[in-house]
Design an enzyme around this catalytic site. Structure first.
Site, PDB file in Angstrom:
ATOM      1  N   ARG A 102       0.879  -1.177   0.000  1.00 20.18           N
ATOM      2  CA  ARG A 102       0.000   0.000   0.000  1.00 20.18           C
ATOM      3  C   ARG A 102       0.913   1.224   0.000  1.00 20.18           C
ATOM      4  O   ARG A 102       1.686   1.421   0.943  1.00 20.18           O
ATOM      5  CB  ARG A 102      -0.916  -0.014   1.221  1.00 20.18           C
ATOM      6  CG  ARG A 102      -1.601   1.322   1.444  1.00 20.18           C
ATOM      7  CD  ARG A 102      -2.718   1.261   2.436  1.00 20.18           C
ATOM      8  NE  ARG A 102      -3.862   0.565   1.859  1.00 20.18           N
ATOM      9  CZ  ARG A 102      -5.090   0.589   2.377  1.00 20.18           C
ATOM     10  NH1 ARG A 102      -5.322   1.254   3.489  1.00 20.18           N
ATOM     11  NH2 ARG A 102      -6.085  -0.046   1.794  1.00 20.18           N
ATOM     12  N   HIS A 129      -7.226   1.108  -6.584  1.00 16.15           N
ATOM     13  CA  HIS A 129      -7.361   0.176  -5.452  1.00 16.15           C
ATOM     14  C   HIS A 129      -7.981  -1.110  -6.013  1.00 16.15           C
ATOM     15  O   HIS A 129      -9.156  -1.411  -5.793  1.00 16.15           O
ATOM     16  CB  HIS A 129      -8.270   0.823  -4.397  1.00 16.15           C
ATOM     17  CG  HIS A 129      -8.238   0.165  -3.051  1.00 16.15           C
ATOM     18  ND1 HIS A 129      -7.443  -0.925  -2.747  1.00 16.15           N
ATOM     19  CD2 HIS A 129      -8.923   0.458  -1.907  1.00 16.15           C
ATOM     20  CE1 HIS A 129      -7.638  -1.277  -1.493  1.00 16.15           C
ATOM     21  NE2 HIS A 129      -8.523  -0.453  -0.960  1.00 16.15           N
ATOM     22  N   GLN A 132      -9.897  -3.789  -3.900  1.00 21.76           N
ATOM     23  CA  GLN A 132     -11.211  -3.272  -3.527  1.00 21.76           C
ATOM     24  C   GLN A 132     -12.183  -3.449  -4.692  1.00 21.76           C
ATOM     25  O   GLN A 132     -13.322  -3.909  -4.507  1.00 21.76           O
ATOM     26  CB  GLN A 132     -11.085  -1.785  -3.157  1.00 21.76           C
ATOM     27  CG  GLN A 132     -12.388  -1.173  -2.711  1.00 21.76           C
ATOM     28  CD  GLN A 132     -12.840  -1.698  -1.370  1.00 21.76           C
ATOM     29  OE1 GLN A 132     -12.099  -1.655  -0.406  1.00 21.76           O
ATOM     30  NE2 GLN A 132     -14.059  -2.209  -1.299  1.00 21.76           N
ATOM     31  N   ASP A 225     -17.247   7.260  -1.556  1.00 23.56           N
ATOM     32  CA  ASP A 225     -16.017   7.080  -0.770  1.00 23.56           C
ATOM     33  C   ASP A 225     -15.705   8.415  -0.093  1.00 23.56           C
ATOM     34  O   ASP A 225     -16.334   9.450  -0.388  1.00 23.56           O
ATOM     35  CB  ASP A 225     -14.862   6.641  -1.698  1.00 23.56           C
ATOM     36  CG  ASP A 225     -13.570   6.347  -0.945  1.00 23.56           C
ATOM     37  OD1 ASP A 225     -13.610   6.123   0.286  1.00 23.56           O
ATOM     38  OD2 ASP A 225     -12.501   6.339  -1.598  1.00 23.56           O
ATOM     39  N   CYS A 265     -16.306   1.675   0.278  1.00 27.19           N
ATOM     40  CA  CYS A 265     -15.157   0.797   0.551  1.00 27.19           C
ATOM     41  C   CYS A 265     -14.781   0.786   2.027  1.00 27.19           C
ATOM     42  O   CYS A 265     -14.110  -0.132   2.480  1.00 27.19           O
ATOM     43  CB  CYS A 265     -13.972   1.231  -0.295  1.00 27.19           C
ATOM     44  SG  CYS A 265     -13.475   2.932   0.017  1.00 27.19           S
ATOM     45  N   ARG A 293     -13.691  -8.681   0.752  1.00 30.57           N
ATOM     46  CA  ARG A 293     -12.249  -8.474   0.495  1.00 30.57           C
ATOM     47  C   ARG A 293     -11.494  -9.794   0.710  1.00 30.57           C
ATOM     48  O   ARG A 293     -10.581 -10.133  -0.038  1.00 30.57           O
ATOM     49  CB  ARG A 293     -11.688  -7.398   1.436  1.00 30.57           C
ATOM     50  CG  ARG A 293     -12.244  -5.993   1.222  1.00 30.57           C
ATOM     51  CD  ARG A 293     -11.754  -5.377  -0.070  1.00 30.57           C
ATOM     52  NE  ARG A 293     -10.298  -5.317  -0.138  1.00 30.57           N
ATOM     53  CZ  ARG A 293      -9.525  -4.349   0.384  1.00 30.57           C
ATOM     54  NH1 ARG A 293     -10.094  -3.328   0.975  1.00 30.57           N
ATOM     55  NH2 ARG A 293      -8.210  -4.372   0.285  1.00 30.57           N
TER      56      ARG A 293
HETATM   57  N1   CP Z   1     -11.245  -0.339   2.061  1.00 32.56           N
HETATM   58  C1   CP Z   1      -9.984  -0.416   2.541  1.00 32.56           C
HETATM   59  O1   CP Z   1      -9.009  -0.589   1.822  1.00 32.56           O
HETATM   60  O2   CP Z   1      -9.884  -0.273   3.901  1.00 32.56           O
HETATM   61  P1   CP Z   1      -8.533  -0.115   4.726  1.00 32.56           P
HETATM   62  O3   CP Z   1      -7.944   1.226   4.359  1.00 32.56           O
HETATM   63  O4   CP Z   1      -8.932  -0.198   6.158  1.00 32.56           O
HETATM   64  O5   CP Z   1      -7.590  -1.219   4.322  1.00 32.56           O
HETATM   65  N1  NVA Z   2      -9.868   6.753  -1.245  1.00 32.00           N
HETATM   66  C1  NVA Z   2      -9.506   6.271   0.065  1.00 32.00           C
HETATM   67  C2  NVA Z   2      -9.750   4.809   0.160  1.00 32.00           C
HETATM   68  C3  NVA Z   2      -9.447   4.185   1.497  1.00 32.00           C
HETATM   69  C4  NVA Z   2      -9.647   2.706   1.511  1.00 32.00           C
HETATM   70  C5  NVA Z   2      -8.046   6.612   0.343  1.00 32.00           C
HETATM   71  O1  NVA Z   2      -7.221   6.473  -0.558  1.00 32.00           O
HETATM   72  O2  NVA Z   2      -7.745   7.023   1.453  1.00 32.00           O
END
Ligand code: CP
Ligand code: NVA
Length: 308
Positions: A102, A129, A132, A225, A265, A293
């Protein structure tokens, strides 16, 4: 499949195949129990940002299937700071059997994949993502059936990383994708161009609007989101002024198809982009979506390891 960095890197058939496998693995999980298909395998998980779902669902996916996972926090690795990404990739390739990362900059996960001898999975970047997006598609398929062509998927809010993956999976599966974003917060134009080229092949129709009410008309799925993604915290106050007309509330949901499902999400900023009434109401699928997930990622891991 060597890596999983973007849903658009694969054919529609490959994406459908991973989703079919996710359905099978989910059934196994609840009926006979998981087969130990990841025995002897460890997933290294590199996080430059916080996480609940991504971290726990990947860890559990590995453990359920006989493997293990190793969490590496932002402070430990210093991706590209303490050590170059190319060196980290080559070192980790001798320790673990796959990497999930990530990151802030999408190029960093691309660079990891370039130098790794093992599969690399994108666990969220500023661009997209994809894990997701796969869990989202699994959730939509469970509700509307595997052959749900012509489905209207509507996204309302910030045109961000989650929007990109939802758009790409919708295009791959032949669903119509309507998005309403305020000016200045549109989805990445490169991502749109890629989606348009996929949509030409699958018959999906992509529509980009400003008006959230127009976007949800006839919607089978309403998705939103956060207005402020991780890394954009300094813009929070400015964004809180722009986005309120894009809130997913009972009135907006009432303008969609009567059987619409509402997705997010998570983490949700309740009563900002999504009201409590909707999040906890009869149309919401946010928790089954989060649980998916686990199942979608087992299928991604299985295809990357070549074990199912
Ligand atoms: N939706 C998602 O990726 O959640 P987290 O940021 O908690 O991993
Ligand atoms: N768009 C959000 C998604 C979190 C799962 C971010 O990038 O923070």
């Amino acid at each position: 499949m060597k890596d999983f960095l973007a849903i658009s890197d694969y054919s529609s058939e490959e994406i459908q195949d991973v989703l079919d496998l996710a359905v099978t693995l989910k059934k196994e999980h609840f009926k006979k129990g998981n087969k130990k298909i990841f025995k002897g395998k460890v997933l290294g998980m590199i996080f430059q940002k916080p996480s609940l779902r991504t971290r726990v669902s990947f860890d559990m996916a590995m453990r359920h299937c006989g493997g293990d996972a190793l969490y590496l926090s932002p402070n430990e690795i210093g991706l590209g700071k303490r050590e170059s990404i190319a060196d980290i990739a080559r070192v980790m390739s001798g320790y673990v059997q796959a990497l999930m990362a990530r990151v802030f900059d999408h190029q960093h996960v691309v660079e990891l994949a370039k130098w790794s001898e093992i599969p690399v999975i994108n666990g969220l970047s500023d661009y997209n993502h994809p894990c997701q997006g796969m869990a989202d598609a699994l959730t939509i398929i469970e509700k509307f059936g595997a052959k749900a062509k012509g489905l209207n998927v509507s996204y309302v809010g910030d045109g961000n990383n989650v929007t990109t993956s939802l758009m790409h999976v919708s295009a791959q599966l032949g669903w119509n994708f309507n998005v309403a974003t305020p000016e200045g917060y549109d989805t990445d134009p490169k991502a749109i161009e890629i989606a348009e080229s996929i949509a030409k092949k699958t018959g999906s129709k992509l529509t980009f609007l400003r008006d959230p009410h127009a976007a949800v008309k006839g919607a089978h799925v309403i998705y939103t989101d956060t207005w402020t993604s991780m890394g954009q915290e300094e813009e929070t106050a400015k964004r809180e002024l722009v986005f309120p007309p894009y809130q997913v509330n009972a009135k907006l949901v009432g303008e969609a198809d009567k059987d619409v499902i509402v997705m997010h999400c998570l983490p949700a900023h309740r009563n900002h982009e999504l009201t409590d009434e909707v999040a906890d109401g009869p149309h919401s699928v946010i928790f089954p979506q989060a649980h998916n997930r686990l199942h979608a990622q087992k299928a991604i891991l299985a295809r990357l390891f070549g074990v199912a």
